[in-house]
Design a protein around this motif. Sequence first.
Motif, PDB file in Angstrom:
ATOM      1  N   MET A  72       0.829  -1.211   0.000  1.00  0.00           N
ATOM      2  CA  MET A  72       0.000   0.000   0.000  1.00  0.00           C
ATOM      3  C   MET A  72       0.860   1.257   0.000  1.00  0.00           C
ATOM      4  O   MET A  72       0.568   2.235  -0.706  1.00  0.00           O
ATOM      5  N   CYS A  73       1.938   1.245   0.783  1.00  0.00           N
ATOM      6  CA  CYS A  73       2.826   2.409   0.841  1.00  0.00           C
ATOM      7  C   CYS A  73       3.493   2.665  -0.506  1.00  0.00           C
ATOM      8  O   CYS A  73       3.557   3.812  -0.972  1.00  0.00           O
ATOM      9  N   LEU A  74       3.976   1.606  -1.164  1.00  0.00           N
ATOM     10  CA  LEU A  74       4.651   1.787  -2.445  1.00  0.00           C
ATOM     11  C   LEU A  74       3.686   2.248  -3.527  1.00  0.00           C
ATOM     12  O   LEU A  74       4.039   3.083  -4.375  1.00  0.00           O
ATOM     13  N   LEU A  75       2.461   1.732  -3.516  1.00  0.00           N
ATOM     14  CA  LEU A  75       1.470   2.196  -4.483  1.00  0.00           C
ATOM     15  C   LEU A  75       1.109   3.659  -4.243  1.00  0.00           C
ATOM     16  O   LEU A  75       0.912   4.428  -5.193  1.00  0.00           O
ATOM     17  N   SER A  76       1.048   4.051  -2.985  1.00  0.00           N
ATOM     18  CA  SER A  76       0.754   5.452  -2.662  1.00  0.00           C
ATOM     19  C   SER A  76       1.878   6.365  -3.147  1.00  0.00           C
ATOM     20  O   SER A  76       1.623   7.430  -3.728  1.00  0.00           O
ATOM     21  N   VAL A  77       3.105   5.948  -2.932  1.00  0.00           N
ATOM     22  CA  VAL A  77       4.243   6.742  -3.394  1.00  0.00           C
ATOM     23  C   VAL A  77       4.269   6.796  -4.915  1.00  0.00           C
ATOM     24  O   VAL A  77       4.557   7.845  -5.510  1.00  0.00           O
ATOM     25  N   ALA A  78       3.966   5.673  -5.570  1.00  0.00           N
ATOM     26  CA  ALA A  78       3.906   5.658  -7.031  1.00  0.00           C
ATOM     27  C   ALA A  78       2.845   6.630  -7.539  1.00  0.00           C
ATOM     28  O   ALA A  78       3.060   7.365  -8.510  1.00  0.00           O
ATOM     29  N   GLY A  79       1.685   6.659  -6.869  1.00  0.00           N
ATOM     30  CA  GLY A  79       0.633   7.604  -7.246  1.00  0.00           C
ATOM     31  C   GLY A  79       1.069   9.046  -7.071  1.00  0.00           C
ATOM     32  O   GLY A  79       0.763   9.909  -7.901  1.00  0.00           O
ATOM     33  N   CYS A  80       1.814   9.312  -6.010  1.00  0.00           N
ATOM     34  CA  CYS A  80       2.340  10.672  -5.800  1.00  0.00           C
ATOM     35  C   CYS A  80       3.315  11.052  -6.900  1.00  0.00           C
ATOM     36  O   CYS A  80       3.359  12.217  -7.335  1.00  0.00           O
ATOM     37  N   GLY A  81       4.105  10.076  -7.369  1.00  0.00           N
ATOM     38  CA  GLY A  81       5.023  10.346  -8.470  1.00  0.00           C
ATOM     39  C   GLY A  81       4.298  10.706  -9.751  1.00  0.00           C
ATOM     40  O   GLY A  81       4.691  11.625 -10.478  1.00  0.00           O
ATOM     41  N   ILE A  82       3.193   9.992 -10.027  1.00  0.00           N
ATOM     42  CA  ILE A  82       2.382  10.298 -11.215  1.00  0.00           C
ATOM     43  C   ILE A  82       1.769  11.681 -11.106  1.00  0.00           C
ATOM     44  O   ILE A  82       1.802  12.483 -12.057  1.00  0.00           O
ATOM     45  N   MET A  83       1.216  11.997  -9.945  1.00  0.00           N
ATOM     46  CA  MET A  83       0.610  13.309  -9.738  1.00  0.00           C
ATOM     47  C   MET A  83       1.644  14.420  -9.849  1.00  0.00           C
ATOM     48  O   MET A  83       1.371  15.500 -10.395  1.00  0.00           O
ATOM     49  N   SER A  84       2.854  14.171  -9.342  1.00  0.00           N
ATOM     50  CA  SER A  84       3.911  15.165  -9.418  1.00  0.00           C
ATOM     51  C   SER A  84       4.283  15.455 -10.863  1.00  0.00           C
ATOM     52  O   SER A  84       4.465  16.622 -11.250  1.00  0.00           O
ATOM     53  N   GLU A  85       4.382  14.402 -11.679  1.00  0.00           N
ATOM     54  CA  GLU A  85       4.732  14.607 -13.088  1.00  0.00           C
ATOM     55  C   GLU A  85       3.635  15.346 -13.836  1.00  0.00           C
ATOM     56  O   GLU A  85       3.896  16.162 -14.717  1.00  0.00           O
ATOM     57  N   ARG A  86       2.393  15.072 -13.478  1.00  0.00           N
ATOM     58  CA  ARG A  86       1.272  15.712 -14.167  1.00  0.00           C
ATOM     59  C   ARG A  86       1.093  17.178 -13.799  1.00  0.00           C
ATOM     60  O   ARG A  86       0.788  18.009 -14.655  1.00  0.00           O
ATOM     61  N   SER A  87       1.304  17.500 -12.529  1.00  0.00           N
ATOM     62  CA  SER A  87       0.855  18.797 -12.029  1.00  0.00           C
ATOM     63  C   SER A  87       1.962  19.778 -11.682  1.00  0.00           C
ATOM     64  O   SER A  87       1.672  20.935 -11.391  1.00  0.00           O
ATOM     65  N   THR A  88       3.239  19.357 -11.659  1.00  0.00           N
ATOM     66  CA  THR A  88       4.314  20.273 -11.294  1.00  0.00           C
ATOM     67  C   THR A  88       5.386  20.295 -12.380  1.00  0.00           C
ATOM     68  O   THR A  88       5.635  19.279 -13.037  1.00  0.00           O
TER      69      THR A  88
END
Length: 426
Positions: A54-70
């Motif tokens: 769960m932690c790794l999937l959450s971090v992976a999701g944060c990485g996707i959001m970071s690439e999309r929005s910043t």
Amino acid sequence: MSAFIVGSGLVDKRCDNKQGGFVNRQPLLCVDPNRKRTQRVVLQCRSVEWTASMCLLSVAGCGIMSERSTKLGNALSGPVSAMLIGAVISNLGLIPTSHHTIYRMIQSTSVLLATPLLLLKANLFCLFNPKSSSKSSTKSLFLAFSLGAISTVLGGLLGFLVTNSIFRPFPSTTTVSPSLLSAIIAKNIGGGINYIAVSHALQVPDTLISRGIAIDNLCGLIYFPLLSFLADKVHVNGSTEKELHKNPIHQSQSAPIDALDAIFCVLLTLCVGYISRMISVSYAMVIATGLTTILASFGSKFLTKLQTPAELMGSILIYMYFAAAGVLGGSLNQILNWNLCGALFINCVVLYASHGLVLYGVAVKLLKLDKQNVILASNANIGGPQTAAALANSKGWKDKVLVSMLVGHFGNAIASFLALFAHRLL
């Protein structure tokens, strides 16, 4: 005699007492006293596995959001953003890191499964297919890419000699690891999947994996804008369009993914992974690369419709791998310390400079190859097939998009083997 059925957090226990029958359902820890300690350990391991996933999937999701929005996340790319986020929250103690074995298991499994999924487009027979583009243009791009791969190997070897001769007299400074350098060579011929495969094949420590990809991406942040600037100087007809995203996670799908295709993708990658591990555990990912390239080349007629779901699932697994690499990478001070990474940074600078100068000098000046093809070949070497296709699309070179991706996939197919050969020379 006792029978234990583990599921849904409960255990049914059959007794040998005189009354017989079943005892009422009890919590999972209320079991045979002789096995009580063992059951607790099993439960704790299962709990850690779920928490780590769960932690790794959450971090992976944060990485996707970071690439999309910043802007910073887009510049670093999603996987690298996920790695850095994992490193930060690990250093802050916001994620459980006491069970490193679980993270390593998830990491190795995810990349082994991702390798076949991401290489289903590596059809080498399409490289000289005249339907994709003119034969002369394809051969020119292929020749430029081959020169770029050779210059990358030579640049890595030259950088290794230079940095070792400079930094060896200073005991406080860490010299470049030959295994890590081989992985970086693989990355700059094929892509991130080759970096991971060679790192695992040569048993590169997690701290060095994080340090290597961070330093390499820092050099890439300088090199890619340079390629884009040079591409702007090349006169072509056609309008410039918005750049494609590097990762299939961000691309809108024209049709929904079929569940049956997704099942076949999972079945295929499990079979390739199983066969690869049966042949060799240490070189499983390199073997998986070769097997998938053979399948993609000879079975393209049957595998074409699996490419979209395979690339999407493979990309998610790669995000999880980099998230785990960040968590396992150690303290940020170790990753970014100049005494530890200074030699590696200079080695990467020499590698990038040698790649660019040799490619430009030999391909453009000596062989008189088209500058378009040389720029795209270099981008395919350093960034992989997606970034090369994105550059071609953004500059309006529509006839180069498909062939750039095909050449990049050819790099994925050969990079790991060339890097292992370079490792023998170090």
